[in-house]
Design an enzyme around this catalytic site. Sequence first.
Site, PDB file in Angstrom:
ATOM      1  N   GLU A  42      -9.269 -15.249 -69.550  1.00  0.00           N
ATOM      2  CA  GLU A  42     -10.421 -15.439 -70.756  1.00  0.00           C
ATOM      3  C   GLU A  42     -11.600 -15.217 -70.373  1.00  0.00           C
ATOM      4  OE1 GLU A  42      -9.695 -19.318 -72.573  1.00  0.00           O
ATOM      5  OE2 GLU A  42      -7.856 -18.860 -73.319  1.00  0.00           O
ATOM      6  N   GLU A  62      -1.029 -18.651 -72.858  1.00  0.00           N
ATOM      7  CA  GLU A  62      -0.996 -20.101 -72.849  1.00  0.00           C
ATOM      8  C   GLU A  62      -0.766 -20.599 -74.423  1.00  0.00           C
ATOM      9  OE1 GLU A  62      -5.034 -21.363 -71.560  1.00  0.00           O
ATOM     10  OE2 GLU A  62      -4.705 -20.599 -69.596  1.00  0.00           O
TER      11      GLU A  62
END
Length: 304
Positions: free
Chosen positions: A120, A224
């Site tokens: 991220e 995720e």
Amino acid sequence: MRFVSTAFFLATAVSCVSAIGDLGFSLGVKRNSDGGCKTTEDYLADFNTIGAYSNIVRVYAASDCNTLQYILPAVKQAGVQLVVGVWPTDDTHFSEEKQALTTYLPGYASNVYAVTVGSEALYRGDLTAEQLASDIDEIRTLVQGIDGYGSTPVGTADSWNVLVNAGNYAAIQASDVVLANAFSYWQGQTMANSSHSFVDDIMQALQIIQTVKGSTDISFWVGETGWPTDGGNYGASVPSVANAAQFWQESICGIRAWGINTFVFEAFDESWKPVTSGVSGVETHWGVWTDSNQSPKYSIDCDF
Ligand SMILES: *[C@@H]1O[C@H](CO)[C@@H](O)[C@H](O)[C@H]1NC(C)=O
């Protein structure tokens, strides 16, 4: 309109896959008992617990907690596959990560599934897509230069909504493997709409990646996803064991049934984490297991 798009993406995705998607887990690197860094023995206990359901895990950094040094012997002994994370910021940290790869990867190629650069990093704005692409290329050169790693995929992991942004395509282009994260919980979805939202998000990311790569033959994982079992509500999202169980059946089993490989965040609760104020207090409750030597909090069998 989005619903129509989802159906289209599903049809696109299913045409290039035939098997059930694999299941993997994100794995924390600190012990709950004292917050210390996990040892090889600790990782072996983790793999013993996870092993009934999965043989692939991902970690987020190579040098933090001396992760590579301690996890690789456990990975080899347990016959597990590892996705090695590399943290690209700041420069000092990135140098330490590269040093850890160079020092500890040799001898473990058959247990290293892939290397991901950044987690991220684009979502947080740590790097531009061009900078991340350059780091991915640098790590590919380093990793594939190590004996046995000549064809090890190197890519990145980021949030689905960042990956679909045209300004970030350079990172996709540079990646041999892409992991897309999507959390209906953090989007404040109701339980009733969570699987719709999740599948729609992931299929948008997959569609963009296939388009950018100009191929449906790509290596793609959900990087995720998951649902917390305790903590505060986020919008219409309510943490509970029952809701985590429902999200598992509808979203995780559901997307795997479409042939999409999926990493779940995360294997074990990380109760060592400090309880932060201001956020909803869910950080310590994402585990499918409370700790190793426990049963899952809810059924994670899928009815394929
Ligand atoms: C359900 O999810 C879809 C897909 O993300 C979204 O477009 C829609 O607005 C959501 N519905 C509700 C009621 O939140």
